[in-house]
Design a protein around this motif. Structure first.
Motif, PDB file in Angstrom:
ATOM      1  N   ILE A 247     -33.460   0.064 -76.220  1.00  0.00           N
ATOM      2  CA  ILE A 247     -33.702  -1.234 -75.581  1.00  0.00           C
ATOM      3  C   ILE A 247     -35.157  -1.265 -75.149  1.00  0.00           C
ATOM      4  CG2 ILE A 247     -33.042  -2.774 -73.698  1.00  0.00           C
ATOM      5  CD1 ILE A 247     -30.333  -1.178 -73.658  1.00  0.00           C
ATOM      6  N   GLU A 248     -35.933  -2.181 -75.698  1.00  0.00           N
ATOM      7  CA  GLU A 248     -37.373  -2.231 -75.445  1.00  0.00           C
ATOM      8  C   GLU A 248     -37.683  -3.293 -74.379  1.00  0.00           C
ATOM      9  OE1 GLU A 248     -39.721  -1.177 -79.305  1.00  0.00           O
ATOM     10  OE2 GLU A 248     -38.130  -2.578 -79.886  1.00  0.00           O
ATOM     11  N   LEU A 249     -38.093  -2.825 -73.205  1.00  0.00           N
ATOM     12  CA  LEU A 249     -38.311  -3.721 -72.067  1.00  0.00           C
ATOM     13  C   LEU A 249     -39.355  -4.784 -72.352  1.00  0.00           C
ATOM     14  CD1 LEU A 249     -38.309  -1.185 -69.084  1.00  0.00           C
ATOM     15  CD2 LEU A 249     -36.424  -2.636 -69.857  1.00  0.00           C
ATOM     16  N   TYR A 250     -40.393  -4.418 -73.105  1.00  0.00           N
ATOM     17  CA  TYR A 250     -41.472  -5.372 -73.316  1.00  0.00           C
ATOM     18  C   TYR A 250     -41.105  -6.471 -74.313  1.00  0.00           C
ATOM     19  CZ  TYR A 250     -44.598  -2.438 -70.530  1.00  0.00           C
ATOM     20  OH  TYR A 250     -45.194  -1.730 -69.503  1.00  0.00           O
ATOM     21  N   ASN A 251     -39.875  -6.403 -74.840  1.00  0.00           N
ATOM     22  CA  ASN A 251     -39.359  -7.557 -75.577  1.00  0.00           C
ATOM     23  C   ASN A 251     -38.886  -8.650 -74.634  1.00  0.00           C
ATOM     24  OD1 ASN A 251     -39.815  -6.287 -77.987  1.00  0.00           O
ATOM     25  ND2 ASN A 251     -37.680  -5.707 -78.344  1.00  0.00           N
ATOM     26  N   TYR A 252     -38.708  -8.295 -73.341  1.00  0.00           N
ATOM     27  CA  TYR A 252     -38.113  -9.233 -72.393  1.00  0.00           C
ATOM     28  C   TYR A 252     -39.015  -9.562 -71.212  1.00  0.00           C
ATOM     29  CZ  TYR A 252     -34.193  -7.289 -74.995  1.00  0.00           C
ATOM     30  OH  TYR A 252     -33.361  -6.847 -76.001  1.00  0.00           O
ATOM     31  N   ILE A 253     -39.983  -8.707 -70.914  1.00  0.00           N
ATOM     32  CA  ILE A 253     -40.878  -8.970 -69.787  1.00  0.00           C
ATOM     33  C   ILE A 253     -42.325  -8.824 -70.240  1.00  0.00           C
ATOM     34  CG2 ILE A 253     -39.215  -8.245 -68.038  1.00  0.00           C
ATOM     35  CD1 ILE A 253     -40.693  -5.573 -67.842  1.00  0.00           C
ATOM     36  N   ALA A 280     -39.067 -12.937 -60.902  1.00  0.00           N
ATOM     37  CA  ALA A 280     -39.247 -13.336 -62.298  1.00  0.00           C
ATOM     38  C   ALA A 280     -38.914 -12.188 -63.244  1.00  0.00           C
ATOM     39  CB  ALA A 280     -40.683 -13.818 -62.522  1.00  0.00           C
ATOM     40  N   VAL A 281     -39.395 -10.989 -62.920  1.00  0.00           N
ATOM     41  CA  VAL A 281     -39.115  -9.835 -63.772  1.00  0.00           C
ATOM     42  C   VAL A 281     -37.622  -9.525 -63.773  1.00  0.00           C
ATOM     43  CG1 VAL A 281     -39.495  -7.354 -64.066  1.00  0.00           C
ATOM     44  CG2 VAL A 281     -41.421  -8.862 -63.502  1.00  0.00           C
ATOM     45  N   PHE A 282     -37.009  -9.570 -62.598  1.00  0.00           N
ATOM     46  CA  PHE A 282     -35.578  -9.298 -62.517  1.00  0.00           C
ATOM     47  C   PHE A 282     -34.773 -10.329 -63.313  1.00  0.00           C
ATOM     48  CE2 PHE A 282     -31.416  -9.928 -60.484  1.00  0.00           C
ATOM     49  CZ  PHE A 282     -30.892  -8.648 -60.638  1.00  0.00           C
ATOM     50  N   ASP A 283     -35.106 -11.596 -63.173  1.00  0.00           N
ATOM     51  CA  ASP A 283     -34.371 -12.643 -63.888  1.00  0.00           C
ATOM     52  C   ASP A 283     -34.486 -12.482 -65.398  1.00  0.00           C
ATOM     53  OD1 ASP A 283     -33.521 -13.757 -61.526  1.00  0.00           O
ATOM     54  OD2 ASP A 283     -35.089 -15.299 -61.455  1.00  0.00           O
ATOM     55  N   ASN A 284     -35.641 -12.025 -65.875  1.00  0.00           N
ATOM     56  CA  ASN A 284     -35.820 -11.831 -67.316  1.00  0.00           C
ATOM     57  C   ASN A 284     -35.035 -10.636 -67.848  1.00  0.00           C
ATOM     58  OD1 ASN A 284     -37.522 -14.028 -67.631  1.00  0.00           O
ATOM     59  ND2 ASN A 284     -39.387 -12.823 -67.337  1.00  0.00           N
TER      60      ASN A 284
END
Length: 434
Positions: A247-253, A280-284
């Motif tokens: 799961i790549e975090l920088y695909n979402y934040i 914002a980060v949490f919601d994403n």
């Protein structure tokens, strides 16, 4: 007027009488084989483990501390504390106060370990016993103003295993050490790079068995059998992992929204967003992937015992096994991993013990790794420091003639206070002579 000289002599005599405090109990060597999963003995011929179990005790498995990584799990074993209590919360933990991330080059610095926890080697020293550590994480670090009496750090994997055994046996004999922690970095490494179902992993378990046999042989040859307890543990288990399950975090934040990220190291991620970007980060992230659970720090489930320390960052994420979390995934050749939920059976670790203080041929209920510290204190007849462990299950491992832990902590602090008073007395004496 009081006689300063007489008072000084009286105080010094009282201090020296406290110095003579004797605490009895047998010796212990705690051996950790990193990444030794609870079921690794089932598909390999291990005559020495079998002999130790027949002559001693075992458990079906031990539940490690979360996160199931090497540094936090090892420190939980020797302190009886969950990582949220002892402060060693990750192998690559970030400290917001220092604004630093621990590295292999800096992890022998006290600031990463000396957060109020008392490892067994300090508990022993505080109560009149001698301790040693060979490659065990934290054992080469000054904590609470002390090191073990004897220690070797740096964790050089090229040092032959039997040479390590020879050294610790010499410590027991020549230095009259009471408790030693000894670490081996296998079968963790082969589990990572060769896999849990590989011949290399099985061969390494055989090497661990040979090493245990050599230890028992040397204990017998040197006349230590009647006083030496051997406890074999590990820090965590191992699971299969796959390059296409990341799961790549920088695909979402947006990387520009975060100040610091701990990821790229298994199934756990922690994130420190920049000021004003927390929500914002949490919601994403919160619904970004079906195999990743994301929590605000204060909402991390209680069962993890992983919330109440400032090194645990404001956003916490954990993936379902065998998924792992990265910022952007770069293949690293690993086919085995850990760090997953400590209730997952693949994360459970081993426990085997034998010696004069243990029952014979006994299998206990499973227990938690934090219970090992109070067990060590019971055998060594030490008063434990405050801890999260429980003696209730593990005391059933002990033979009936193992006495209760002595209450010598108060005596130790009496010695400290007496020492301070003694220094004051010396000052008085100097004044009276001048």
């Amino acid at each position: 007027m009081f006689n300063k000289r007489a008072l000084s002599i009286l105080i010094v005599s009282s201090f020296l009488s406290h110095q003579a405090l004797e605490v009895e109990g047998n010796k212990v060597i705690l051996v950790s084989f990193d990444g030794f999963r609870y079921d690794y003995l089932e598909d390999v011929d291990t005559p020495n483990f079998d002999a130790a179990i027949a002559a001693g005790v075992t458990a079906p498995y031990v539940t490690p501390a979360f996160v199931t990584l090497t540094l936090p799990s090892h420190f939980s074993i020797v302190t009886g504390l969950w990582p949220e209590s002892h402060g060693v919360v990750h192998n690559i933990m970030y400290d917001p106060v220092f604004n630093e991330t621990i590295t292999p080059e800096t992890r022998n610095q006290s600031k990463w370990w000396d957060m109020g926890a008392e490892p067994i080697w300090q508990t022993a020293r505080f109560q009149g016993k001698a301790s040693g550590s060979y490659f065990y994480f934290g054992g080469e670090v000054e904590i609470m103003g002390l090191y073990p009496n004897v220690y070797i750090g740096n964790n050089d994997p090229t040092v032959p295993w039997n040479e390590r055994i020879d050294t610790v046996i010499s410590w027991f004999l020549d230095e009259d050490i009471d408790v030693i922690t000894l670490y081996f970095n296998q079968p963790d490494n082969v589990g990572h790079y060769n896999g849990i179902d590989s011949n290399e992993r099985r061969d390494m378990v055989r090497q661990c068995d040979d090493t245990l046999g050599y230890l028992m042989e040397k204990i017998d040859e040197n006349g230590l059998t009647d006083v030496m307890n051997i406890i074999v543990v590990s820090d965590h288990g191992m699971s299969e992992i796959f390059d296409d399950m990341k799961i790549e975090l920088y695909n979402y934040i947006d990387p520009n929204d975060v100040y610091h990220v701990i990821a790229d190291y298994g199934p756990v991620a922690m994130i420190q967003p920049k000021e004003g970007r927390l929500d914002a980060v949490f919601d994403n992230l919160k619904d970004a992937h079906p195999n990743m659970s994301v929590y605000m720090k204060e909402d991390i489930p209680d069962r993890f015992n992983y919330r109440d320390h400032y090194r645990i960052l404001p956003i916490f994420a954990i993936s379902d096994r065998p998924w792992e979390i990265a910022t952007k995934w770069v293949p690293n050749g690993q086919v085995g991993g850990h760090g997953f939920d400590n209730q997952d059976m693949t994360m459970k670790n081993i426990f085997v013990a034998t010696g004069p203080d243990f029952k014979t041929g006994y299998i206990s209920e499973p227990f938690n790794s934090v219970d090992i510290y109070p067990l060590l204190c019971q055998i060594l007849q030490l008063e434990p420091a405050p801890n999260n462990g429980s003696l209730e299950i593990v005391k059933t491992l002990l033979s009936s003639d193992v006495g209760g832990a002595v209450s010598s902590r108060g005596d130790f602090f009496t010695v400290v206070v007496s020492g301070l008073v003694c220094l004051y007395a010396v000052a008085l004496l100097s004044q009276s002579d001048s």
